[in-house]
Design an enzyme around this catalytic site. Structure first.
Site, PDB file in Angstrom:
ATOM      1  N   ASP A 117      90.088 107.271  75.719  1.00 34.09           N
ATOM      2  CA  ASP A 117      90.762 107.038  73.999  1.00 34.09           C
ATOM      3  C   ASP A 117      88.861 106.985  73.094  1.00 34.09           C
ATOM      4  O   ASP A 117      90.267 107.916  71.928  1.00 34.09           O
ATOM      5  CB  ASP A 117      90.775 105.602  74.306  1.00 34.09           C
ATOM      6  CG  ASP A 117      91.935 105.167  75.470  1.00 34.09           C
ATOM      7  OD1 ASP A 117      93.146 105.497  74.701  1.00 34.09           O
ATOM      8  OD2 ASP A 117      92.456 104.784  76.478  1.00 34.09           O
ATOM      9  N   GLU A 155      94.044 109.048  63.938  1.00 37.23           N
ATOM     10  CA  GLU A 155      95.574 109.100  64.299  1.00 37.23           C
ATOM     11  C   GLU A 155      96.459 108.237  62.889  1.00 37.23           C
ATOM     12  O   GLU A 155      96.089 107.117  62.390  1.00 37.23           O
ATOM     13  CB  GLU A 155      95.761 108.710  65.911  1.00 37.23           C
ATOM     14  CG  GLU A 155      95.101 109.924  66.721  1.00 37.23           C
ATOM     15  CD  GLU A 155      96.428 109.345  67.985  1.00 37.23           C
ATOM     16  OE1 GLU A 155      96.032 110.044  68.806  1.00 37.23           O
ATOM     17  OE2 GLU A 155      96.732 108.304  67.868  1.00 37.23           O
ATOM     18  N   ASP A 180      90.729 106.364  67.751  1.00 34.29           N
ATOM     19  CA  ASP A 180      91.444 106.627  68.489  1.00 34.29           C
ATOM     20  C   ASP A 180      92.022 104.988  68.430  1.00 34.29           C
ATOM     21  O   ASP A 180      91.811 104.251  69.230  1.00 34.29           O
ATOM     22  CB  ASP A 180      92.155 107.143  69.510  1.00 34.29           C
ATOM     23  CG  ASP A 180      93.360 107.191  70.444  1.00 34.29           C
ATOM     24  OD1 ASP A 180      94.126 107.778  69.893  1.00 34.29           O
ATOM     25  OD2 ASP A 180      93.143 107.648  71.454  1.00 34.29           O
TER      26      ASP A 180
END
Length: 199
Positions: free
Chosen positions: A154, A81, A21
């Site tokens: 996160d 992502e 991430d």
């Protein structure tokens, strides 16, 4: 903390996935292993980049840490992502660079990469594409049967990305998932929800 495995145990695992991430202030990572379609966590954590004075130095530290994680866990694939698109060009460029650096680390070691949109990850893990970080963290903890630090969103997001990749194991390495592209404007929502991720 990583969970050490004997060589015989490593041989028995089908796949190791590194979920990322990315961010320029805080980047999350999560490593899971798959054995006979069962998931378990190897390691998760965050990379604090805000203490570094320049954007270039942050990118270097992110690259170095990604290489370290790759050499430590020898993942078979990376899940990351999907890039955002929106009107905040400067923020978009900075996050895009962080994503690119993480991907470059994997590519330098010959590791296939698959990208997933945040909505796709949330949908895959919780069944709700608009789930909160708290909901994602709770489901990740349940799916991995592990007690996770609720402050490390996160990191739990990174584990969710890895889990999403496992759930979509038919996605071809090096390609994006077949989920819908992020809608224009999602980037603005991301910035509003995550002001500490970019500077």
């Amino acid at each position: 903390m990583p969970i050490p495995l004997a060589a015989s145990e490593l041989d028995s695992y089908d796949k190791i996935i590194l979920g990322v991430d990315p961010g320029t202030q805080i980047a999350g990572y999560g490593v899971i292993r798959i054995h006979k379609d069962q998931m378990s966590m190897m390691q998760y954590g965050v990379i604090h980049l805000s203490k570094y004075s320049t954007h270039e130095l942050k990118l270097k530290k992110l690259f170095d840490r990604m290489i370290q994680l790759i050499e430590e866990h020898l993942p078979d694939e990376m899940a990351i992502e999907d890039p955002f698109f929106g009107k905040n060009v400067q923020a978009m460029l900075k996050l895009g660079r962080a994503q690119g650096v993480a991907m470059a680390a994997a590519l330098s070691r010959g590791i296939p990469i698959v990208e997933y949109s945040p909505r796709k990850v949330k949908q895959s893990v919780t069944g709700n594409g608009n789930a909160s970080k708290e909901q994602v963290s709770h489901m990740v903890s349940h799916l991995l049967n592990a007690e996770l630090n609720p402050e490390f969103f996160d990191a739990t997001d990174a584990l969710a990305i890895a889990i999403c990749h496992h759930f979509h194991k038919n996605a071809l390495p090096g390609t994006k998932s077949t989920g819908k592209k992020s809608k224009k404007g999602d980037w603005s929502a991301f910035i509003n929800e995550n002001p500490n991720r970019i500077s």
